[in-house]
Write a protein that holds these residues in place. Structure first.
Motif, PDB file in Angstrom:
ATOM      1  N   ASN A 138       2.362  16.695 -11.664  1.00  0.00           N
ATOM      2  CA  ASN A 138       1.360  17.692 -12.052  1.00  0.00           C
ATOM      3  C   ASN A 138       1.650  19.046 -11.425  1.00  0.00           C
ATOM      4  O   ASN A 138       1.418  20.086 -12.047  1.00  0.00           O
ATOM      5  CB  ASN A 138      -0.050  17.219 -11.696  1.00  0.00           C
ATOM      6  N   LEU A 146       3.631   5.711  -5.799  1.00  0.00           N
ATOM      7  CA  LEU A 146       3.374   5.865  -7.230  1.00  0.00           C
ATOM      8  C   LEU A 146       2.413   7.026  -7.478  1.00  0.00           C
ATOM      9  O   LEU A 146       2.613   7.850  -8.365  1.00  0.00           O
ATOM     10  CB  LEU A 146       2.786   4.582  -7.822  1.00  0.00           C
ATOM     11  N   ARG A 147       1.362   7.086  -6.660  1.00  0.00           N
ATOM     12  CA  ARG A 147       0.372   8.158  -6.773  1.00  0.00           C
ATOM     13  C   ARG A 147       1.022   9.503  -6.493  1.00  0.00           C
ATOM     14  O   ARG A 147       0.812  10.479  -7.225  1.00  0.00           O
ATOM     15  CB  ARG A 147      -0.794   7.915  -5.812  1.00  0.00           C
ATOM     16  N   ASN A 148       1.843   9.558  -5.463  1.00  0.00           N
ATOM     17  CA  ASN A 148       2.500  10.817  -5.094  1.00  0.00           C
ATOM     18  C   ASN A 148       3.435  11.328  -6.187  1.00  0.00           C
ATOM     19  O   ASN A 148       3.583  12.538  -6.353  1.00  0.00           O
ATOM     20  CB  ASN A 148       3.251  10.660  -3.765  1.00  0.00           C
ATOM     21  N   LYS A 149       4.065  10.418  -6.932  1.00  0.00           N
ATOM     22  CA  LYS A 149       4.925  10.843  -8.038  1.00  0.00           C
ATOM     23  C   LYS A 149       4.114  11.588  -9.101  1.00  0.00           C
ATOM     24  O   LYS A 149       4.581  12.585  -9.656  1.00  0.00           O
ATOM     25  CB  LYS A 149       5.612   9.631  -8.677  1.00  0.00           C
ATOM     26  N   ILE A 150       2.910  11.126  -9.363  1.00  0.00           N
ATOM     27  CA  ILE A 150       2.068  11.781 -10.369  1.00  0.00           C
ATOM     28  C   ILE A 150       1.557  13.119  -9.849  1.00  0.00           C
ATOM     29  O   ILE A 150       1.518  14.107 -10.585  1.00  0.00           O
ATOM     30  CB  ILE A 150       0.897  10.868 -10.790  1.00  0.00           C
ATOM     31  N   VAL A 151       1.192  13.169  -8.575  1.00  0.00           N
ATOM     32  CA  VAL A 151       0.758  14.434  -7.977  1.00  0.00           C
ATOM     33  C   VAL A 151       1.878  15.465  -8.087  1.00  0.00           C
ATOM     34  O   VAL A 151       1.654  16.610  -8.503  1.00  0.00           O
ATOM     35  CB  VAL A 151       0.324  14.232  -6.501  1.00  0.00           C
ATOM     36  N   LYS A 152       3.106  15.056  -7.750  1.00  0.00           N
ATOM     37  CA  LYS A 152       4.249  15.957  -7.832  1.00  0.00           C
ATOM     38  C   LYS A 152       4.519  16.369  -9.280  1.00  0.00           C
ATOM     39  O   LYS A 152       4.826  17.534  -9.561  1.00  0.00           O
ATOM     40  CB  LYS A 152       5.495  15.301  -7.230  1.00  0.00           C
ATOM     41  N   LYS A 193       2.335   1.735  -3.456  1.00  0.00           N
ATOM     42  CA  LYS A 193       1.357   2.281  -4.409  1.00  0.00           C
ATOM     43  C   LYS A 193       1.030   3.742  -4.098  1.00  0.00           C
ATOM     44  O   LYS A 193       0.800   4.533  -5.018  1.00  0.00           O
ATOM     45  CB  LYS A 193       0.107   1.407  -4.448  1.00  0.00           C
ATOM     46  N   ASP A 194       1.038   4.117  -2.819  1.00  0.00           N
ATOM     47  CA  ASP A 194       0.876   5.539  -2.469  1.00  0.00           C
ATOM     48  C   ASP A 194       2.019   6.347  -3.062  1.00  0.00           C
ATOM     49  O   ASP A 194       1.813   7.467  -3.540  1.00  0.00           O
ATOM     50  CB  ASP A 194       0.844   5.728  -0.941  1.00  0.00           C
ATOM     51  N   SER A 213       0.836  -1.203   0.000  1.00  0.00           N
ATOM     52  CA  SER A 213       0.000   0.000   0.000  1.00  0.00           C
ATOM     53  C   SER A 213       0.874   1.258   0.000  1.00  0.00           C
ATOM     54  O   SER A 213       0.599   2.212  -0.748  1.00  0.00           O
ATOM     55  CB  SER A 213      -0.932  -0.014   1.213  1.00  0.00           C
TER      56      SER A 213
END
Length: 168
Positions: free
Chosen positions: A155, A147-153, A144-145, A141
């Protein structure tokens, strides 16, 4: 420490692809082993490995192969453990390997990831193992968080890029 995942490749030339699975399993603290076995050059060793895998404590097998890509299917034919096939790009951009792995007869399933998708194979193996391991589920988990944070950063960084006609 005993391995619960086995990473098998047709030859050491597949290591640059398969090491992505090694790195992910290492990062998530999953004991694994790595070996080269060939369905065509060492068929007896492949069968012996597959038949003894469960007895040795293995729970998931990741098998990478290119071209004829028989390795995952040959392993699956001799074990009840889940086998995840990784088609290795070689001839025909890996399409030949992918088709060899996904065309399994009824009763001999091989889960298949995309061409050169060893990292996804490792994630799938971890997801299977995490069903009965809460600590591993928490590490997965967190991964995967990340991975999500990389996309947020990404953007946030893209928002700072300016062009005359950029609207966001």
């Amino acid at each position: 420490m005993n391995p619960v995942v086995s990473i098998i490749m047709g030859s050491t030339s597949d290591l640059p692809v398969m090491e992505k699975a090694c790195k992910l399993l290492d990062e998530l603290q999953v004991p694994f082993e790595v070996n080269a076995l060939s369905a065509h050059r060492t068929p007896d060793a492949v069968e012996q490995f597959a038949k003894g895998a469960k007895e040795r404590g293995l729970r998931v097998i990741i098998a990478g192969a290119g071209m004829a890509a028989a390795l995952p299917g040959v392993i699956a034919a001799s074990t009840t453990l889940p086998v995840i096939g990784v088609p290795i790009k070689g001839m025909l951009d890996g399409l030949d390997a992918m088709l060899s792995i996904i065309q399994m007869p009824p009763g001999i399933p091989v889960a298949t990831v995309g061409v050169n998708g060893a990292q996804n194979a490792a994630i799938l193996a971890v997801e299977m193992l995490a069903l009965s391991d809460e600590a591993l589920a928490a590490r997965l988990s967190a991964y995967k968080d990340g991975l999500r944070n990389k996309i947020v950063k990404a953007n946030e960084e893209l928002a700072k890029v300016e062009y005359e006609y950029k609207t966001n």
